[in-house]
Design a protein around this motif. Structure first.
Motif, mmCIF file in Angstrom:
data_model
loop_
_atom_site.group_PDB
_atom_site.id
_atom_site.type_symbol
_atom_site.label_atom_id
_atom_site.label_comp_id
_atom_site.label_asym_id
_atom_site.label_seq_id
_atom_site.Cartn_x
_atom_site.Cartn_y
_atom_site.Cartn_z
ATOM 1 N N GLU A 62 0.851 -1.189 0.000
ATOM 2 C CA GLU A 62 0.000 0.000 0.000
ATOM 3 C C GLU A 62 0.883 1.233 0.000
ATOM 4 N N GLY A 63 0.271 2.368 -0.375
ATOM 5 C CA GLY A 63 1.030 3.603 -0.349
ATOM 6 C C GLY A 63 0.295 4.764 -0.979
ATOM 7 N N PRO A 64 0.911 5.935 -0.887
ATOM 8 C CA PRO A 64 0.289 7.138 -1.446
ATOM 9 C C PRO A 64 0.347 7.164 -2.968
ATOM 10 N N ILE A 65 -0.699 7.730 -3.538
ATOM 11 C CA ILE A 65 -0.746 7.920 -4.981
ATOM 12 C C ILE A 65 -0.023 9.224 -5.295
ATOM 13 N N LYS A 66 0.955 9.168 -6.171
ATOM 14 C CA LYS A 66 1.781 10.341 -6.497
ATOM 15 C C LYS A 66 1.279 11.092 -7.726
ATOM 16 N N ALA A 67 0.609 10.391 -8.666
ATOM 17 C CA ALA A 67 0.105 11.046 -9.872
ATOM 18 C C ALA A 67 -1.127 10.303 -10.371
ATOM 19 N N VAL A 68 -2.063 11.068 -10.906
ATOM 20 C CA VAL A 68 -3.290 10.505 -11.471
ATOM 21 C C VAL A 68 -3.500 11.119 -12.850
ATOM 22 N N VAL A 69 -3.731 10.273 -13.828
ATOM 23 C CA VAL A 69 -4.080 10.737 -15.164
ATOM 24 C C VAL A 69 -5.473 10.196 -15.457
ATOM 25 N N ILE A 70 -6.384 11.086 -15.789
ATOM 26 C CA ILE A 70 -7.765 10.707 -16.069
ATOM 27 C C ILE A 70 -7.979 10.751 -17.571
ATOM 28 N N HIS A 71 -8.498 9.673 -18.119
ATOM 29 C CA HIS A 71 -8.769 9.590 -19.550
ATOM 30 C C HIS A 71 -10.247 9.300 -19.720
ATOM 31 N N GLY A 72 -11.020 10.294 -20.049
ATOM 32 C CA GLY A 72 -12.458 10.118 -20.180
ATOM 33 C C GLY A 72 -13.109 9.900 -18.829
ATOM 34 N N GLU A 73 -14.255 9.273 -18.856
ATOM 35 C CA GLU A 73 -15.016 9.045 -17.631
ATOM 36 C C GLU A 73 -14.709 7.715 -16.960
ATOM 37 N N GLU A 81 3.567 5.193 -4.737
ATOM 38 C CA GLU A 81 4.763 4.780 -4.011
ATOM 39 C C GLU A 81 4.337 3.704 -3.021
ATOM 40 N N LEU A 82 4.518 2.455 -3.410
ATOM 41 C CA LEU A 82 4.041 1.338 -2.609
ATOM 42 C C LEU A 82 5.105 0.850 -1.634
ATOM 43 N N TRP A 89 8.729 1.003 -3.446
ATOM 44 C CA TRP A 89 8.991 1.121 -4.877
ATOM 45 C C TRP A 89 7.898 1.956 -5.534
ATOM 46 N N LEU A 90 8.193 2.467 -6.728
ATOM 47 C CA LEU A 90 7.185 3.144 -7.529
ATOM 48 C C LEU A 90 6.469 2.113 -8.381
ATOM 49 N N SER A 91 5.158 2.267 -8.499
ATOM 50 C CA SER A 91 4.360 1.334 -9.258
ATOM 51 C C SER A 91 3.356 2.099 -10.108
#
Length: 158
Positions: A62-73, A81-82, A89-91
């Protein structure tokens, strides 16, 4: 590893939020997802996935989300960073929602395969040991309140 690096390379130029420290998952993706509808609320499902606005939890990491890309709905891609079993590690992850929002298709966990998870209802996940509550507030708030340590909180975080 090559697939994760390739996806991360594709994600970085697409998101104006990637470098800003703002990474919020849209509400329609937030919740507890299980490998089958019958395994909701169980600690025995190794396909369990919990998504909060800025945090993701798999079976053993588990871990914090560092980036989110939204494509459509119905599609998002994440960089998180898990941590698990003493390592960090980055995932990357790519998720697509079914049209009715009840299935989450994971396109990255198993290369070449789509893993389908099913959205758990709020009443199915009433076991506090799996970080899900049913009383009051939005699903995201309940999820976060059940796991305040994920946000670096010791008490009274919400």
């Amino acid at each position: 590893m090559k697939t994760s690096l390739f996806i991360a390379t594709l994600l970085l130029p697409l998101s104006p939020l990637a470098g800003s420290g703002i990474a919020t998952v849209p509400d329609r993706f937030i919740g507890q997802w299980a490998g089958s509808p019958d395994s909701c609320g169980s600690n025995a499902d190794d396909m369990i996935l919990r998504i909060a606005p800025g945090h993701i939890a798999y079976w053993e990491s588990e871990g914090p989300i560092k980036a989110v890309v939204i494509h459509g709905e119905i599609e998002i891609a994440l960089i998180a960073e898990l941590s698990g079993e003493g390592e960090t590690w980055l995932s990357t992850a790519n998720f697509t929602l079914s049209q009715d929002g009840r299935q989450l298709i994971d396109n990255t966990s198993v290369p070449g395969k789509e893993l389908v998870r099913y959205k758990c209802s709020r009443t199915a996940g009433n076991d506090p040991s799996i970080g899900w509550a049913i009383a009051g507030g939005s699903e995201a708030e309940q999820f976060i309140q059940a796991r305040p340590s994920w946000l670096g909180c010791k008490r009274g975080c919400m």
